[in-house]
Design an enzyme around this catalytic site. Structure first.
Site, mmCIF file in Angstrom:
data_model
loop_
_atom_site.group_PDB
_atom_site.id
_atom_site.type_symbol
_atom_site.label_atom_id
_atom_site.label_comp_id
_atom_site.label_asym_id
_atom_site.label_seq_id
_atom_site.Cartn_x
_atom_site.Cartn_y
_atom_site.Cartn_z
ATOM 1 N N GLY A 162 0.785 -1.233 0.000
ATOM 2 C CA GLY A 162 0.000 0.000 0.000
ATOM 3 C C GLY A 162 0.807 1.266 0.000
ATOM 4 O O GLY A 162 0.241 2.361 -0.135
ATOM 5 N N GLU B 295 4.852 -5.806 2.460
ATOM 6 C CA GLU B 295 4.495 -6.530 1.233
ATOM 7 C C GLU B 295 4.248 -5.555 0.070
ATOM 8 O O GLU B 295 3.139 -5.448 -0.442
ATOM 9 C CB GLU B 295 3.211 -7.292 1.554
ATOM 10 C CG GLU B 295 2.829 -8.396 0.641
ATOM 11 C CD GLU B 295 1.599 -9.112 1.207
ATOM 12 O OE1 GLU B 295 1.669 -10.326 1.334
ATOM 13 O OE2 GLU B 295 0.590 -8.455 1.544
ATOM 14 N N PRO B 296 5.270 -4.822 -0.306
ATOM 15 C CA PRO B 296 5.051 -3.776 -1.307
ATOM 16 C C PRO B 296 5.044 -4.308 -2.727
ATOM 17 O O PRO B 296 5.771 -5.240 -3.070
ATOM 18 C CB PRO B 296 6.278 -2.884 -1.114
ATOM 19 C CG PRO B 296 7.342 -3.827 -0.666
ATOM 20 C CD PRO B 296 6.669 -4.914 0.122
ATOM 21 N N ARG C 116 3.753 -1.638 -5.639
ATOM 22 C CA ARG C 116 3.975 -0.345 -6.287
ATOM 23 C C ARG C 116 5.311 0.292 -5.884
ATOM 24 O O ARG C 116 6.056 0.779 -6.713
ATOM 25 C CB ARG C 116 2.830 0.589 -5.879
ATOM 26 C CG ARG C 116 2.842 1.955 -6.558
ATOM 27 C CD ARG C 116 1.764 2.870 -5.958
ATOM 28 N NE ARG C 116 0.522 2.172 -5.735
ATOM 29 C CZ ARG C 116 -0.431 1.993 -6.651
ATOM 30 N NH1 ARG C 116 -0.285 2.492 -7.842
ATOM 31 N NH2 ARG C 116 -1.529 1.322 -6.345
ATOM 32 N N TYR D 185 -8.759 3.815 -13.290
ATOM 33 C CA TYR D 185 -8.810 4.526 -11.994
ATOM 34 C C TYR D 185 -8.767 6.035 -12.145
ATOM 35 O O TYR D 185 -8.740 6.749 -11.143
ATOM 36 C CB TYR D 185 -7.590 4.157 -11.133
ATOM 37 C CG TYR D 185 -7.304 2.694 -10.999
ATOM 38 C CD1 TYR D 185 -8.124 1.863 -10.232
ATOM 39 C CD2 TYR D 185 -6.190 2.125 -11.604
ATOM 40 C CE1 TYR D 185 -7.838 0.513 -10.097
ATOM 41 C CE2 TYR D 185 -5.903 0.774 -11.474
ATOM 42 C CZ TYR D 185 -6.743 -0.020 -10.720
ATOM 43 O OH TYR D 185 -6.464 -1.346 -10.588
ATOM 44 N N CYS E 182 -10.496 0.947 -30.275
ATOM 45 C CA CYS E 182 -11.822 1.332 -30.717
ATOM 46 C C CYS E 182 -12.704 1.530 -29.485
ATOM 47 O O CYS E 182 -13.636 0.759 -29.245
ATOM 48 C CB CYS E 182 -12.337 0.211 -31.618
ATOM 49 S SG CYS E 182 -13.679 0.742 -32.601
HETATM 50 N N1 LLP Z 1 -0.687 -7.100 -0.467
HETATM 51 C C1 LLP Z 1 -1.952 -7.364 -0.837
HETATM 52 C C2 LLP Z 1 -2.713 -8.341 -0.080
HETATM 53 C C3 LLP Z 1 -2.534 -6.697 -1.921
HETATM 54 O O1 LLP Z 1 -3.791 -6.944 -2.262
HETATM 55 C C4 LLP Z 1 -1.759 -5.755 -2.656
HETATM 56 C C5 LLP Z 1 -2.325 -5.049 -3.822
HETATM 57 C C6 LLP Z 1 -0.430 -5.536 -2.239
HETATM 58 C C7 LLP Z 1 0.082 -6.214 -1.133
HETATM 59 C C8 LLP Z 1 0.470 -4.566 -2.935
HETATM 60 O O2 LLP Z 1 -0.032 -3.295 -2.862
HETATM 61 P P1 LLP Z 1 0.888 -2.063 -3.319
HETATM 62 O O3 LLP Z 1 2.100 -2.038 -2.427
HETATM 63 O O4 LLP Z 1 1.271 -2.299 -4.719
HETATM 64 O O5 LLP Z 1 0.033 -0.867 -3.148
HETATM 65 N N2 LLP Z 1 -4.045 -2.139 -9.896
HETATM 66 C C9 LLP Z 1 -4.074 -1.099 -8.877
HETATM 67 C C10 LLP Z 1 -3.511 -1.599 -7.555
HETATM 68 C C11 LLP Z 1 -4.199 -2.858 -7.057
HETATM 69 C C12 LLP Z 1 -3.552 -3.404 -5.818
HETATM 70 C C13 LLP Z 1 -4.044 -4.749 -5.486
HETATM 71 N N3 LLP Z 1 -3.471 -5.301 -4.303
HETATM 72 C C14 LLP Z 1 -3.307 0.126 -9.398
HETATM 73 O O6 LLP Z 1 -2.890 0.123 -10.546
HETATM 74 O O7 LLP Z 1 -3.168 1.112 -8.676
#
Ligand code: LLP
Length: 417
Positions: free
Chosen positions: A222, A264-265, A267, A307, A336
């Site tokens: 997150g 658990e990153p 992004r 988004y 398209c």
């Molecule tokens: N852990 C779990 C359980 C998750 O569901 C996710 C992301 C992450 C870790 C990693 O989250 P991050 O660190 O990347 O924020 N497609 C969307 C993001 C969807 C995230 C889904 N789960 C976007 O393009 O912003």
């Protein structure tokens, strides 16, 4: 010359397009390495591979000491192919499909359960693996409602008041609950992410008889990045780690064990490492609006369409032509679909952006596209998946070839042929 987080510049992007064609994804492995280093204080960094699952990237982060998350059978296969040992992988989901369950059984892969049914299904299948429990703390937050994973409207995790029951049942079935996990959403902010620490503390306090098998507190992913060039970083990593470390110590006291802190990153590790380069194929006026139409669409990068996500855009002029003139322009793709626009806000509102005046044949570069970029690409409109190229120590390595038309059609059958 554009300022990038990545160590390649306009020349290298143009060279890569010359060599591998357009559109293409270009990653700088050095950026990923730096982001991993930022998180070095955490006991375990578990890469959420859904952000960018190329096996070459997976194998490289593995060599940097990172573990991996898998959310599907396909992601388990990728992690194994990239050389992760089964105990470096954790399957996190709210269900098992049959393929995932079979792979978990075959390789004894640790599981993070997001529903009680998963617990019953593990027992039924005769699978004994270390368990994590994903808790829905009753609130969530993300850069868009679509990526908020906590609260009553979210399908994710086990509701916080059912945690005690889940722990009791898991014990009764003979599982070792080694990890408690919370992930409230993606691209969240500091305040919300910090609130998770007290939610975790409350969750632990709610369990009467605690399990001595607990080893890890996972705070999920997150972490946001700054997509806008003038936006400051939201997160002070020292502060964020400090809050969690204090919580970890308190929970260690309650559990009677030394607990590790896991992050658990997705992004944060990869977003800034990559650009999507495309070629401008048409420049046209629609009434008062000017459009640059490029050869990449939402089949490549879906984030703006899905988004309303913002990505910084720059132009590389062909033959190093210099121009300081800027125009308001809408950037759109070849599909398209009217929604195939890179400059749009949430709700599909098309907006223009000030960009340098450009011509057909100039390159258009979409920045910070490494997370959920290539990973969310599709074959809609029968478009081919673009190649992925890695920039490392001044060299390009193609880590995924452009899909071919043969590959696009290979599973389809027409009996009349
Ligand atoms: N852990 C779990 C359980 C998750 O569901 C996710 C992301 C992450 C870790 C990693 O989250 P991050 O660190 O990347 O924020 N497609 C969307 C993001 C969807 C995230 C889904 N789960 C976007 O393009 O912003």
């Amino acid at each position: 010359m554009q300022e990038y987080n990545v160590s390649f510049g306009d020349n290298e992007i143009a060279l890569a397009v010359e060599r591998f064609g357009s559109p293409l994804w270009l990653y700088d492995i050095g950026v990923i390495e730096k982001r991993i280093w930022d998180l070095r204080f955490f006991g375990v960094i578990r890469y959420a591979q859904k952000a960018a699952p190329n096996i070459n990237l997976l194998s490289r982060v593995r060599h940097m000491g990172v573990d991996v998350d898998a959310v599907s059978a396909g992601e388990i296969v990728r992690a194994l192919r990239a050389g992760f040992a089964p105990n470096q992988i954790r399957y996190t989901a709210d269900i098992f499909d049959r393929d995932a369950l079979a792979l978990i059984k075959e390789h004894s892969i640790p599981v993070n359960i997001g529903s009680l049914d998963m617990l019953f299904q593990l027992r039924e299948a005769g699978i004994k693996v270390p368990l994590a429990i994903r808790i829905n703390p009753g609130f969530g937050h993300g850069h868009s409602n679509k990526v908020n994973t906590g609260g009553e409207h979210s399908k994710h995790g086990i509701w916080h008041s059912e945690l005690e029951y889940a722990v009791k049942k898991a014990k009764e079935f003979g599982f070792k609950v080694e990890c408690l996990h919370m992930h409230i959403g993606s691209g969240s902010d500091y305040i919300h992410l910090s609130q998770v620490a007290s939610a975790m503390q409350r969750a632990v306090d709610s369990i009467e008889e605690f399990t001595s098998t607990l080893k890890i507190i996972s705070i999920g992913g997150g972490l946001p990045i700054s997509y806008k060039r003038d936006e400051p970083w939201h997160i002070s990593m020292d502060k964020y780690y400090g809050i969690w470390d204090a919580t970890r110590k308190e929970i260690s006291g309650v559990a009677g064990n030394y607990l590790q802190l896991e992050i658990e990153p997705g992004r944060y590790l990869v977003a800034e490492s990559c650009v999507l380069a495309a070629e401008i194929r048409a420049v046209k006026k629609m009434g008062n609006n000017l459009f640059y139409l490029v050869d990449a669409g939402f089949t490549d990068l879906v984030r703006p369409a899905f988004y309303g996500a913002y990505h910084h855009i720059s132009i590389i002029h062909k033959n190093k032509r210099e121009t300081n003139e800027e125009v308001d322009v809408i950037v759109a793709g070849p599909l398209c679909e009217s929604g195939d626009v890179f400059t749009q806000e949430e709700g599909g509102v098309v907006v223009s952006r000030k960009l340098p005046l450009a011509q057909v044949g100039d390159l258009l570069v979409i920045h910070d596209a490494g997370a959920y970029g290539s990973a969310m690409s599709s074959n809609y409109n029968s478009r081919l998946l673009a190649p992925e190229v890695l920039w490392e120590k001044g060299e390009f390595t193609q880590i995924r070839r452009r899909q071919t038309f043969e590959q696009l059609l290979e599973n389809e059958r027409d009996e009349s042929l």
